[in-house]
Motif scaffolding. Structure first.
Motif, PDB file in Angstrom:
ATOM      1  N   HIS A   1       0.897  -1.208   0.034  1.00  0.00           N
ATOM      2  CA  HIS A   1      -0.004   0.017  -0.118  1.00  0.00           C
ATOM      3  C   HIS A   1       0.800   1.145   0.089  1.00  0.00           C
TER       4      HIS A   1
ATOM      5  N   MET B   1       1.290   1.466  -3.627  1.00  0.00           N
ATOM      6  CA  MET B   1       0.111   1.809  -4.269  1.00  0.00           C
ATOM      7  C   MET B   1      -0.166   3.307  -4.282  1.00  0.00           C
ATOM      8  N   ASP B   2       0.343   3.864  -3.074  1.00  0.00           N
ATOM      9  CA  ASP B   2       0.275   5.485  -3.055  1.00  0.00           C
ATOM     10  C   ASP B   2       0.693   6.010  -4.473  1.00  0.00           C
TER      11      ASP B   2
ATOM     12  N   TRP C   1      -3.975   4.178  -9.857  1.00  0.00           N
ATOM     13  CA  TRP C   1      -5.205   3.531  -9.208  1.00  0.00           C
ATOM     14  C   TRP C   1      -5.699   4.105  -8.154  1.00  0.00           C
ATOM     15  N   LYS C   2      -4.724   4.967  -7.559  1.00  0.00           N
ATOM     16  CA  LYS C   2      -4.944   5.398  -6.221  1.00  0.00           C
ATOM     17  C   LYS C   2      -5.042   6.852  -6.462  1.00  0.00           C
ATOM     18  N   THR C   3      -4.231   7.511  -7.359  1.00  0.00           N
ATOM     19  CA  THR C   3      -4.389   8.921  -7.382  1.00  0.00           C
ATOM     20  C   THR C   3      -5.050   9.596  -8.715  1.00  0.00           C
TER      21      THR C   3
ATOM     22  N   GLN D   1     -11.064  -0.959  -5.882  1.00  0.00           N
ATOM     23  CA  GLN D   1     -11.102  -0.207  -4.138  1.00  0.00           C
ATOM     24  C   GLN D   1     -11.951  -1.170  -3.469  1.00  0.00           C
TER      25      GLN D   1
ATOM     26  N   HIS E   1      -9.011   1.432   0.024  1.00  0.00           N
ATOM     27  CA  HIS E   1      -7.439   0.715  -0.192  1.00  0.00           C
ATOM     28  C   HIS E   1      -8.028  -0.074  -1.728  1.00  0.00           C
ATOM     29  N   VAL E   2      -6.939   0.178  -2.357  1.00  0.00           N
ATOM     30  CA  VAL E   2      -6.921  -0.453  -3.653  1.00  0.00           C
ATOM     31  C   VAL E   2      -6.536  -1.970  -3.384  1.00  0.00           C
TER      32      VAL E   2
END
Length: 485
Positions: free
Chosen positions: A435, A438-439, A443-445, A453, A458-459
């Motif tokens: 994670h 992932m940031d 997919w997160k941003t 998600q 959380h993705v």
């Protein structure tokens, strides 16, 4: 007692790969449990009009099982043929119990094994349990107001009713994702009216498909040639991670601008262009590959309803939109996706001391290498949390998981132990790394809400990096990360 060394739940590509790996290790005491009356998973179940794979066929196949594909992006019928080819070659029907729906599994501490209860009655016991039920196996239909009052025909794309003749009918498709994008062009010219209810648009890129000519198919039957093509496809797709994770500028320049041009070339109406243009960075949601979707939207019998004119309620005779329009319908098709994050496993799982996997995953699903969870010994989850891959073949990741699972089984046999369990600290460090990485990803941003998600934000569906990185980690079995008993 109906006990086996290994029980595999699910007979799709994950279950098939697990079984093949066991056979190659000389392990014959295993059984596959399949809830449906037939084997094969996704491509035997999803037979909706237009169904096809969105990864090039030579890569979307088991690495040691090449196939004489007829086109670059295989359609459902050929994928089903391939699936059955693998099943027959390894005689997996003989090891499978169909129409066997698992309702719960529970660790038996005294017996050092899993008890698997099925809807059909009786229990099956397993020293090793491999869940390969798949993340795209439990369809979801939102509880729209009045959903159950509609007196026409309804079904999910996952359970397409081929006995129903949709030709000339008034049809609504709820959803505009990957499955809908294949169904819409396939039926738009056959139905009387087609109403598409889109919650949010997806980015669409042209589909670089091609039918292989006879001489090309003959060439691809030569193993080194097939392998070379597969390798070239793999590295071409792997380069996409640079955009997904390291450079959203590159994503916008090379992919998003291409997608915008695709809209301009295929849609003349400015209002329709507006409706189909996403407001998030390309890649944040699954990218659709299609040359026929936008032309289908432009047909005179097709109406695209965006979120401003979404579903107010479903009535006995059709759909009332949020703007008050009454749409009379004969058929409603739900293309509303799957419970692919919070519902990775669809049945209750109880581990040591009666601990529920649902409770452990209450905040969000998590697992070491996306495969195993502390407190749940001898349990391996194929395509578990954060093993999805948005840029390449899911089968590549499944085969990588098999390296870890089989090395775990080998370690048990080598050490003459009965139980293997990942340490909590190892899982925690792995999940924290996932994670944190992932940031950095789109997919997160990227500014969207997607099925990638979980409810926690959380993705959960995706692995945040190159697929070869995951394979290296899965292949590098670390005994010190595990407890043996």
């Amino acid at each position: 007692m109906d006990k086996h060394h290994v029980v595999i739940i699910g007979s799709g590509f994950g279950g098939q790969c697990a079984a093949i790996n066991l056979i190659k290790r000389g392990i014959s005491d295993f059984v596959i449990l399949e809830r449906r009356e037939f084997m094969g998973g996704t491509w035997c179940q999803n037979s909706y009009p237009g169904a096809a794979v969105d990864v090039q066929s030579p890569l979307y196949s088991i690495s040691h099982e090449p196939y004489n594909w007829s086109q670059m992006f295989a359609e459902q019928a050929e994928l089903e043929e391939y699936t059955n080819h693998v099943i027959e070659k390894y005689k997996l029907r003989e090891k499978t119990r169909t129409h066997t729906n698992v309702v719960k599994v529970e660790w038996q501490e005294e017996l050092k094994c899993w008890r698997i209860d099925t809807e059909q009655g009786g229990a099956v016991y397993a020293q090793i349990l491999i869940n390969a039920s798949g993340p795209l196996s439990t369809p979801v239909i939102p509880n729209f107001p009045g959903r159950d009052t509609f007196k026409g025909k309804t079904f999910h794309t996952n359970n397409w009713d081929h006995s129903y003749d949709h030709r000339g009918k008034r049809v609504a498709i709820i959803g505009s994702g990957a499955s809908a994008a294949q169904v819409i062009p396939a039926i738009a010219g056959e139905v009387g009216e087609l109403h598409i209810f889109q919650r949010s648009p997806h980015w669409v890129l042209p589909r670089p498909d091609r039918t292989f000519k006879p001489w090309q198919r003959a060439l691809l039957r030569i193993k080194p040639v097939y392998k070379a093509l597969r390798t070239a496809i793999y590295w071409g797709l792997e380069a996409r991670v640079i955009g997904f994770k390291y450079s959203q500028t590159a994503l916008k320049v090379f992919a998003q601008n291409h997608a915008l041009k695709h809209i301009e070339q295929q849609i003349a109406d400015p209002e329709l262009r507006r409706k189909v243009t996403p407001d998030f960075t390309i890649g944040c949601k699954r990218i659709i590959l299609s040359n026929t979707l936008y032309p289908a939207y432009c047909r005179p019998n097709v109406t695209l309803h965006d979120k401003a004119d979404g579903i107010g309620r479903i009535t006995e005779t059709g759909i009332e939109t949020q703007l008050g329009s009454q749409i009379e319908l004969d058929l409603i098709v739900y293309s509303t996706g799957y419970d692919a994050t919070d519902g990775v496993i669809s049945y209750p799982v109880k581990g040591r001391d009666g601990k529920s996997l649902g409770d452990v995953w209450k905040e969000f699903p998590r697992a070491y290498l996306g495969t195993t969870v502390p407190g749940f010994p001898n349990l391996f989850i194929v395509t578990g949390p954060n093993t999805g891959i948005g840029h390449t073949s899911a089968i590549f990741v499944i085969e990588a998981q098999m390296n870890y699972i089989m090395k775990s089984i080998d370690a048990l046999q080598k050490n003459k132990k009965h139980v293997i369990e990942v340490k909590p600290q190892a899982e925690h460090e792995y999940t924290t790394m996932i994670h944190t990485e992932m940031d950095k990803t789109v997919w997160k941003t990227g500014g969207c809400n997607s099925w990638y998600q979980s409810k926690s934000g959380h993705v959960i569906a995706m692995f945040p990096g190159f697929s070869f990185t995951y394979r290296q980690m899965a292949n590098n079995f670390k005994p010190e990360h595990h407890v043996f008993q």
